[in-house]
Design an enzyme around this catalytic site. Structure first.
Site, PDB file in Angstrom:
ATOM      1  CE1 TYR A  77      -9.586   3.346   6.720  1.00 53.65           C
ATOM      2  CE2 TYR A  77      -8.745   4.474   8.651  1.00 53.65           C
ATOM      3  CZ  TYR A  77      -8.618   4.131   7.328  1.00 53.65           C
ATOM      4  OH  TYR A  77      -7.539   4.553   6.614  1.00 53.65           O
ATOM      5  CE  LYS A  78      -7.886  -0.435   5.151  1.00 51.35           C
ATOM      6  NZ  LYS A  78      -8.495   0.245   3.994  1.00 51.35           N
ATOM      7  CG  PHE A  84      -1.981   1.030   1.171  1.00 53.69           C
ATOM      8  CD1 PHE A  84      -3.027   0.927   0.262  1.00 53.69           C
ATOM      9  CD2 PHE A  84      -1.932   2.139   2.002  1.00 53.69           C
ATOM     10  CE1 PHE A  84      -3.998   1.920   0.196  1.00 53.69           C
ATOM     11  CE2 PHE A  84      -2.904   3.124   1.931  1.00 53.69           C
ATOM     12  CZ  PHE A  84      -3.934   3.016   1.028  1.00 53.69           C
ATOM     13  CG  ASP A 119      -0.574  -2.222   7.081  1.00 55.93           C
ATOM     14  OD1 ASP A 119      -1.521  -2.368   7.901  1.00 55.93           O
ATOM     15  OD2 ASP A 119      -0.633  -1.436   6.119  1.00 55.93           O
ATOM     16  NE  ARG A 128      -9.839  -2.522  -2.609  1.00 56.67           N
ATOM     17  CZ  ARG A 128      -9.209  -1.815  -1.674  1.00 56.67           C
ATOM     18  NH1 ARG A 128      -8.073  -2.240  -1.157  1.00 56.67           N
ATOM     19  NH2 ARG A 128      -9.685  -0.660  -1.269  1.00 56.67           N
TER      20      ARG A 128
END
Lengths: 420, 420
Positions: free
Chosen positions: A230-231, A128, A205, A380
């Site tokens: 927050y995912k 990322f 991560d 995605r």
């Protein structure tokens, strides 16, 4: 039915889903909308608005500054719960604070400071962006060599590539447990072992893994980790991130941002920085309390469902999506862009298509399907097992097929808007 | 009446107060409670709960990830409003992000990187702890000398002390515009001019000034500033901080935390960090949106009242507090610990007393007065002109007198609790 897999297959999976009731614990404002972007921003838990109202009106409005007596260690309390229920860590090894990027900077800075004489940092060339950029910055500032391991956009990092790059010069390895694009899942225990064999450390991560893939930091020998809430943890837009440091390492590491929340006897306000020995030495300053508070009811849902059950449903959702993509989308020019079977990835999957960006926009605008796009050509799809139904996956893939088959998406602008 | 100044004096000041109506725009849950700690956590604006409800229920719950299209530049929009109405800066010079400490680290890191060959950092030995610690850390990491300028706990930094410490070796000066303890106000224009004369820069912490003291960064020749939004700006517990970089400097500075929110064409996710030229290069990552959103209705109140009018009332509140302290508290062993007249300080003032900590606890527990304590012996009183009444200052000082005169506070524990 449409094509080879009848909708009744999905209906039966929903009927047999032990987590089906959890969907009611989330706010579903528009039941027509199929939301497959929980890997970017998880849905709003139904209990969150009341908790926030209490924090705002009673805590802030009524309690005023006095509420900090209860609030000040909220990040540590949430950290302990994440440690126990989500991360396989011990009490006092996890704390919630700042953002994933800032936490990555803090822990990477600390780890590099504890590896003098080593001159190389390893990252995944396809990790990322913020992880790559933060490490590029640290390498630049400290005169280290940043080595980007080539990685398969669809399959993730090959451990042989990592093995051949690991030597006594490596100061730190930074990797995502689940790839943000393909969803590829790395073997954490094996990577930690490889790193240990050359005396180096891995900073993980866990953003795309936490709450949806079982993680056992203690058993897998992890030293350092960060991740977002927050995912799949549904903590709300930009909710603060977590960080993990194995207890035995904590007092040996010193992070670069010497803030007063890490200070021993903080309110003595002494002349010199003297950090506490425990996990709170990795804190910097007053947390954004409203965003922090919203993690609490969200985490309670994950705890109640249990990550093992969430993972089991995630695998079934993934298998259904794979089967439908093969049956309906491959003939329309899509290609699988994630490892298979679903056990080899997190909860999301990607599909390649030359027009992925415009298809993604058309799905949201015309077909009430929200998924997302990642450069260069990935659509995605992120089912979130706590609230995504099997029939939603069936309906979404069916709508993707329609949009792709009709070809009207080509009229959409090709320029990339600024959206997370 | 009680003592030399009758309560009618305060009542008349309230009756003539042009900002009196603003008190109604805040939530006052307990009208008996006198809140004099707005310099630590400002009160809850009455409009904030509705705004937050909308952000949570409509934005997050309904809009889901799509809401980021509207949210993503909220920190920049708030920054522009702060620039115009609060800080005397230009559009594109201020942005809201992270915490004050993290912003201080970013801007100090950037400034030090742009001052090669200079080996000294100057700080105020009595500055707020996190400022001192962050700079101690940066100096340590970069092999610089940290020089702590001696400062008067009650009077603030003497400009002659600063002048004699400034030379061509100074890479950066970090100062608070308003001292967190005494409230002492520094002459920003003069300090910037002194720094410029030796080719160095000043990084200002405006936390105790923003929204309550007129600040004119452009006119006063400021290069760099940070500050908090939860004190006189009433943004809520831990609301994100602001940072300011003079436009001409922006593209020359590179901050150390290379996060993806500073990246040019962020969603291209390119291989190398390549920051935008403007103020957003000082951003790192996804902001804590709920805590960020709460700044908006709060800032609207400051804009509507205007900092000039807020300051005018702040001076009158300060003068009343000084007069009452002289009449009632000096005979009981208190000593003024802030500059006089009020023009020489921000909106808060401090009083010294050997038992300040226990008196502070007794006031909250027995007398419904919330103010705060700062080591070693300061009772800190922070009227906030947008909602503090003159009669509240009168009543609070009267209750302090009673508590101090009765002496029952001595039964309270002397140990320092962990409270912001």
């Amino acid at each position: 039915m449409t094509g080879g897999i009848p909708r009744t297959v999905a209906e039966e999976l929903d009927a047999a889903d032990p987590l089906a009731e959890f969907r009611k614990r989330f706010v579903i404002s528009d039941p027509e909308l199929i939301y497959l972007d929980g890997n970017s921003l998880g849905r709003l838990p139904a209990d969150t608005p009341d908790l926030l109202r209490a924090v705002v009106e009673e805590g802030w409005g009524g309690g005023l500054v006095r509420s900090w007596e209860r609030w000040i260690d909220w990040g540590a309390r949430l950290g302990d719960r994440l440690a126990e229920h989500v991360l396989g860590a011990r009490p006092g090894e996890v704390v919630v604070s700042d953002s994933t990027s800032v936490n990555l900077y803090k822990l990477a800075g600390a780890a590099l400071g504890a590896a003098p004489g080593r001159g190389t940092v390893l990252i995944d060339a396809e990790d990322f962006p913020t992880n790559r950029y933060v490490m590029q910055g640290l390498a630049d500032q400290r005169g280290l060599r940043l080595r980007r391991l080539p990685s398969d956009l669809d399959g993730g990092l090959d451990l042989d590539v990592l093995r051949s790059a690991l030597d006594e010069d490596v100061a730190l390895v930074v990797l995502s447990l689940v790839s943000y694009r393909s969803g590829a899942l790395v073997d954490m225990a094996r990577v930690n072992e490889l790193a240990r064999s050359v005396g180096t450390r891995v900073l993980w991560d866990l953003s795309h893994a936490a709450g949806v893939v079982p993680v056992d930091l203690a058993a897998d020998g992890a030293d350092l980790a960060v991740g977002c809430t927050y995912k799949y943890l549904n903590g709300g837009p930009g909710s603060p991130a977590f960080l993990y440091v194995r207890r035995a390492l904590q007092s040996r590491l010193r992070q670069p941002v010497w803030g007063w929340f890490g200070q021993r006897e903080q309110f003595r306000m002494g002349p010199d920085y003297d950090p506490v020995p425990g996990i709170e030495r990795f804190l910097v300053s007053t947390p954004p309390l409203l965003s922090l508070a919203a993690i609490e009811p969200a985490l309670a849902l994950v705890e109640e469902a249990g990550v093992a059950r969430i993972r089991a449903k995630g695998l079934r959702l993934g298998r259904l999506a794979d089967d439908l993509a093969d049956a309906w989308l491959t003939p329309l020019g899509f290609r699988a862009a994630s490892p298979r079977p679903p056990e080899r990835r997190g909860a999301h999957l990607s599909l390649r298509h030359p027009d992925a960006w415009r298809i993604c926009r058309a799905l949201a605008a015309d077909a009430k399907v929200v998924c997302d796009y990642r450069v260069p050509d990935r659509l995605r799809i992120g089912p979130s097992p706590l609230y995504t139904r099997f029939t939603e996956v069936w309906d979404a893939l069916s709508r993707i097929r329609e949009v792709a088959a009709e070809g009207t998406y080509v009229s959409r602008p090709a320029d990339l808007a600024r959206v997370t």
